[in-house]
Write an enzyme that holds these catalytic residues in place. Structure first.
Site, PDB file in Angstrom:
ATOM      1  N   ARG A  94       0.938  -0.923   0.178  1.00 33.07           N
ATOM      2  CA  ARG A  94       0.156  -0.107   0.095  1.00 33.07           C
ATOM      3  C   ARG A  94       0.849   1.379  -0.038  1.00 33.07           C
ATOM      4  O   ARG A  94       0.220   2.025  -0.973  1.00 33.07           O
ATOM      5  CB  ARG A  94      -1.028  -0.321   0.842  1.00 33.07           C
ATOM      6  CG  ARG A  94      -1.822  -1.040   1.225  1.00 33.07           C
ATOM      7  CD  ARG A  94      -3.001  -1.913  -0.568  1.00 33.07           C
ATOM      8  NE  ARG A  94      -3.939  -2.228  -0.274  1.00 33.07           N
ATOM      9  CZ  ARG A  94      -4.250  -2.852  -1.272  1.00 33.07           C
ATOM     10  NH1 ARG A  94      -3.917  -2.209  -2.609  1.00 33.07           N
ATOM     11  NH2 ARG A  94      -4.589  -3.500  -1.732  1.00 33.07           N
ATOM     12  N   ASP A 123      -6.971  -0.973   4.898  1.00 29.08           N
ATOM     13  CA  ASP A 123      -5.944  -0.439   3.195  1.00 29.08           C
ATOM     14  C   ASP A 123      -6.281   0.749   2.943  1.00 29.08           C
ATOM     15  O   ASP A 123      -5.873   1.944   2.897  1.00 29.08           O
ATOM     16  CB  ASP A 123      -6.874  -1.314   2.383  1.00 29.08           C
ATOM     17  CG  ASP A 123      -5.748  -2.603   2.255  1.00 29.08           C
ATOM     18  OD1 ASP A 123      -4.547  -2.960   2.614  1.00 29.08           O
ATOM     19  OD2 ASP A 123      -6.189  -3.524   1.489  1.00 29.08           O
ATOM     20  N   SER A 174     -13.105 -12.075  -1.401  1.00 30.41           N
ATOM     21  CA  SER A 174     -12.387 -10.829  -2.191  1.00 30.41           C
ATOM     22  C   SER A 174     -10.814 -11.289  -1.767  1.00 30.41           C
ATOM     23  O   SER A 174     -10.295 -11.796  -0.914  1.00 30.41           O
ATOM     24  CB  SER A 174     -12.447 -10.030  -1.500  1.00 30.41           C
ATOM     25  OG  SER A 174     -11.183  -8.379  -0.912  1.00 30.41           O
TER      26      SER A 174
HETATM   27  N1  ARG Z   1      -6.023  -8.243   5.939  1.00 25.83           N
HETATM   28  C1  ARG Z   1      -5.436  -8.066   5.559  1.00 25.83           C
HETATM   29  C2  ARG Z   1      -4.388  -6.283   5.653  1.00 25.83           C
HETATM   30  O1  ARG Z   1      -5.321  -5.924   6.201  1.00 25.83           O
HETATM   31  C3  ARG Z   1      -5.761  -8.460   3.665  1.00 25.83           C
HETATM   32  C4  ARG Z   1      -6.528  -7.804   3.247  1.00 25.83           C
HETATM   33  C5  ARG Z   1      -6.676  -7.431   1.859  1.00 25.83           C
HETATM   34  N2  ARG Z   1      -7.907  -7.765   1.090  1.00 25.83           N
HETATM   35  C6  ARG Z   1      -8.640  -8.320   0.752  1.00 25.83           C
HETATM   36  N3  ARG Z   1      -9.046  -8.363  -0.128  1.00 25.83           N
HETATM   37  N4  ARG Z   1      -8.098  -9.837   1.258  1.00 25.83           N
HETATM   38  O2  ARG Z   1      -3.483  -6.349   5.113  1.00 25.83           O
END
Ligand code: ARG
Length: 403
Positions: A94, A123, A174
């Protein structure tokens, strides 16, 4: 004059609808930016989607090398793992994507950046805070957080505006992926009691179905950074790709956890990170050989702090700079080779060597070449145990009798 916005574009439904929405509902000229951190998508395909969705311009940045070298590997050297299991793939990408957004925004004279995060995840925090750190003058627009559409409404919007979407209507998950790992959530996974269905995994075979014969790999490190595989010098990206493949074939790198999001929600996530898990195990083993006990103890605490900082979106901070300086200093002698056995879901360190090793055979051995002065041991124990004896005599307590 129409204001420009640079949107982090993945090619998926959310960001495709966001392109059109930013244009129609907010009046922006939309520059779609795709940052390749190892997402296994075709540039031409992503570009044509962006343009069909209504982007005025498409920019593609290959950031794979930067991602591994400047984000993933420093996290590896720090030993950063969130809540014991998450090797932070999504979280690490990110700030890099935010930095690219800012870069392109400046180059294009844009006044805003955009991303497709929802209002419930980590995110959004990472994008927003990173952008604020780098370019406080830029506006941040998060369409998915602002609009009032669920998935069905988005699909309807896309159809209505003839925006091409991969009809992944049937993928119930997702997913976010990059070179450092794959994160999977939603669908049946939202019930933490449900075992993940086999189809959530793409990078790893089920440990039980992995080959009966183990694979061995020798990972060479220099100052804490992996530089070779089986004696062959290997660049960061090929090294990670190769380990993802090899360790994945042996079922290494799966994690199933309930984690605590920064925004206060517990969520169930599945991760696949074959290379990251293997490298972290190898790196830790090399540190055990080359760092003192005190260095290791403090570093383990810093590792936690480092993981929190990455998870919580604080990459571009003074706090990070300070911790990174400490970590880098600890890696001065973390040079050597680690042999790892990959077998049925486990990455097990079975050998380690280093020109800077603190392991001394003549001190450790029980055979006749022993150099350790055991006559000094009773004296040492006499002093070490002194405060214990004093206290035991002065403050004898019933429950101290050991029963
Ligand atoms: N929970 C993880 C984080 O906050 C991954 C989130 C990613 N998104 C997904 N679509 N799995 O970094």
């Amino acid at each position: 004059m129409t204001e420009k916005i640079v949107l982090a574009y993945s090619g998926g439904l959310d960001t495709s609808v966001a392109v059109r929405w930013l244009k129609e509902e907010r009046g922006y000229e939309v520059i779609a930016l795709t940052v390749d951190v190892g997402m296994q998508r075709e540039r031409e395909d992503v570009q044509s989607r962006a343009m069909k969705a209504g982007a005025a311009k498409f920019v593609w940045r290959d950031a794979q090398e930067t991602f591994v070298r400047h984000f993933a590997f420093p996290a590896l050297a720090a030993g950063a793992v969130y809540q014991g299991h998450y090797t932070l793939a999504t979280a690490l990408a990110r700030p890099l994507i935010a930095r690219e957004l800012v870069d392109v925004a400046r180059a294009e004279g844009a006044t805003a950046i955009g991303h497709g995060c929802t209002g419930k995840g980590n995110d959004q925090v990472r994008f927003d805070v990173s952008t604020q750190a780098l370019a406080p003058e830029l506006r941040i627009v998060a369409p998915v957080r602002d609009w009032d559409m669920d998935r069905e409404a988005e699909i309807a919007y896309a159809e209505e505006h003839s925006i091409p979407v991969l009809v992944t209507r049937d993928s119930p998950y997702s997913i976010d992926e990059n070179l450092w790992g794959r994160s999977i959530e939603c669908g049946v996974l939202e019930d933490p009691w449900q075992e993940p269905p086999a189809d959530v995994y793409e990078w790893t075979v089920a440990p039980a179905a992995a080959p009966d014969a183990p694979a061995y790999v020798e990972i060479g490190f220099e100052r804490g950074l992996p530089v070779s595989l089986d004696g062959r010098e290997t660049g960061p990206v090929p090294l990670v790709l190769r380990l993802n493949e090899l360790a994945g074939e042996h079922g290494v790198g799966r994690a199933d956890m309930v984690e605590d999001r920064l925004v206060g929600i517990k969520s169930r996530e599945i991760y696949e990170a074959p290379a990251a898990v293997t490298l972290l195990a190898a790196h830790e083993a090399l540190e055990a050989l080359t760092l003192s006990k005190d260095q290791q103890r403090l570093k383990a605490r810093i590792a936690q702090e480092y993981a929190e900082l990455i998870y919580n979106g604080l990459w571009f901070t003074a706090h990070h700079r300070d911790l990174a300086a400490y970590v880098q200093s600890t890696q001065r002698h973390v040079t050597g080779t680690v042999r790892v056995r990959l077998h049925k879901g486990a990455a097990t360190v079975v050998g380690r060597k280093s020109p800077k090793s603190l392991y001394d055979f003549s001190l450790a051995t029980y055979d006749e070449s022993d150099q350790y002065d055991r006559t000094a041991a009773p004296g040492f124990i006499q002093i070490w145990g002194l405060p214990v004896r004093v206290q035991a005599q002065a403050q004898r307590e019933e429950e101290d009798s050991g029963r």
